[in-house]
Scaffold this motif. Sequence first.
Motif, PDB file in Angstrom:
ATOM      1  N   ILE A 298      38.665  43.227  35.349  1.00 16.34           N
ATOM      2  CA  ILE A 298      40.087  43.303  35.646  1.00 16.34           C
ATOM      3  C   ILE A 298      40.753  44.125  34.551  1.00 16.34           C
ATOM      4  O   ILE A 298      40.691  43.762  33.374  1.00 16.34           O
TER       5      ILE A 298
ATOM      6  N   SER B 255      44.130  45.741  32.893  1.00 22.90           N
ATOM      7  CA  SER B 255      45.581  45.586  32.790  1.00 22.90           C
ATOM      8  C   SER B 255      46.119  46.595  31.798  1.00 22.90           C
ATOM      9  O   SER B 255      45.458  46.940  30.828  1.00 22.90           O
TER      10      SER B 255
ATOM     11  N   LYS C 285      43.710  53.141  32.436  1.00 24.52           N
ATOM     12  CA  LYS C 285      42.834  52.310  33.282  1.00 24.52           C
ATOM     13  C   LYS C 285      41.856  53.165  34.085  1.00 24.52           C
ATOM     14  O   LYS C 285      40.669  52.884  34.123  1.00 24.52           O
TER      15      LYS C 285
ATOM     16  N   GLU D  49      42.170  47.623  38.940  1.00 27.79           N
ATOM     17  CA  GLU D  49      43.357  47.964  38.155  1.00 27.79           C
ATOM     18  C   GLU D  49      44.522  47.132  38.671  1.00 27.79           C
ATOM     19  O   GLU D  49      44.623  46.880  39.864  1.00 27.79           O
ATOM     20  N   TRP D  50      45.389  46.708  37.782  1.00 26.58           N
ATOM     21  CA  TRP D  50      46.564  45.908  38.127  1.00 26.58           C
ATOM     22  C   TRP D  50      46.152  44.589  38.785  1.00 26.58           C
ATOM     23  O   TRP D  50      46.889  44.027  39.581  1.00 26.58           O
TER      24      TRP D  50
ATOM     25  N   GLU E  35      45.402  41.589  37.279  1.00 30.01           N
ATOM     26  CA  GLU E  35      45.732  40.348  36.580  1.00 30.01           C
ATOM     27  C   GLU E  35      46.689  39.497  37.413  1.00 30.01           C
ATOM     28  O   GLU E  35      47.694  39.975  37.915  1.00 30.01           O
ATOM     29  N   GLY E  36      46.321  38.225  37.581  1.00 27.37           N
ATOM     30  CA  GLY E  36      47.126  37.309  38.366  1.00 27.37           C
ATOM     31  C   GLY E  36      46.920  37.437  39.866  1.00 27.37           C
ATOM     32  O   GLY E  36      47.582  36.759  40.636  1.00 27.37           O
ATOM     33  N   LYS E  37      45.993  38.303  40.278  1.00 25.58           N
ATOM     34  CA  LYS E  37      45.766  38.539  41.702  1.00 25.58           C
ATOM     35  C   LYS E  37      44.326  38.313  42.140  1.00 25.58           C
ATOM     36  O   LYS E  37      44.089  37.892  43.264  1.00 25.58           O
TER      37      LYS E  37
ATOM     38  N   GLU F  72      41.581  36.895  40.106  1.00 26.26           N
ATOM     39  CA  GLU F  72      40.733  35.997  39.317  1.00 26.26           C
ATOM     40  C   GLU F  72      39.910  35.056  40.192  1.00 26.26           C
ATOM     41  O   GLU F  72      38.802  34.664  39.811  1.00 26.26           O
TER      42      GLU F  72
ATOM     43  N   ARG G 290      34.188  36.819  34.565  1.00 26.87           N
ATOM     44  CA  ARG G 290      34.804  38.137  34.702  1.00 26.87           C
ATOM     45  C   ARG G 290      35.144  38.682  33.322  1.00 26.87           C
ATOM     46  O   ARG G 290      35.193  37.952  32.345  1.00 26.87           O
TER      47      ARG G 290
ATOM     48  N   HIS H  23      38.115  40.646  31.404  1.00 25.41           N
ATOM     49  CA  HIS H  23      39.498  41.133  31.396  1.00 25.41           C
ATOM     50  C   HIS H  23      39.603  42.201  30.312  1.00 25.41           C
ATOM     51  O   HIS H  23      39.216  41.962  29.165  1.00 25.41           O
TER      52      HIS H  23
ATOM     53  N   THR I 150      42.463  44.675  28.623  1.00 25.26           N
ATOM     54  CA  THR I 150      43.875  45.018  28.513  1.00 25.26           C
ATOM     55  C   THR I 150      43.992  46.263  27.655  1.00 25.26           C
ATOM     56  O   THR I 150      43.432  46.319  26.550  1.00 25.26           O
TER      57      THR I 150
END
Length: 164
Positions: free
Chosen positions: A32, A34, A41, A109-110, A112-114, A116, A122, A124, A126
Amino acid sequence: MRRVVLAPDAASMRAIAAEVVAPLVAPGDLIILSGGLGAGKTTFTQGLGQALGVRGPITSPTFIIARVHPSLGSGPDLVHVDAYRLSSLSELDALDLDASLDDAVTVVEWGEGKVEALAVDRLHITIDRAVGGEVDMADPAGGARTVTLLGVGARWPDIEAVSG
């Protein structure tokens, strides 16, 4: 399982992906990404794709939403997703990412919060772009970035111990 790396330019961003992350990934991995607009990204994903030996070119999938880059060798495919335009879990489900999740390395890409919920384990990543200073018009996307790698779940080794 956290590591912070400085990427002073685009070549360094690609190198972090190729030399630090690519040796760690395997089919079924979810990454992921961010960071703000222009953070790097897609540049990161280009370096990862090159190291994995997938068919390219790798460009931002903003309007396509998801693009599969097949392996040109024995490695995994790369699924490159841009979740920026996705606003609901049903839109994410419509992409059917879980169908290829076990066989490919999936980079969102983008995400995070979608996304997981797609994987307990995973990575992450940033990417923070330095604020301030003048923009070099010859390379407006240039400039130093801080890349933070955070492994989540038992699958990920101690990222701090990885050379690169």
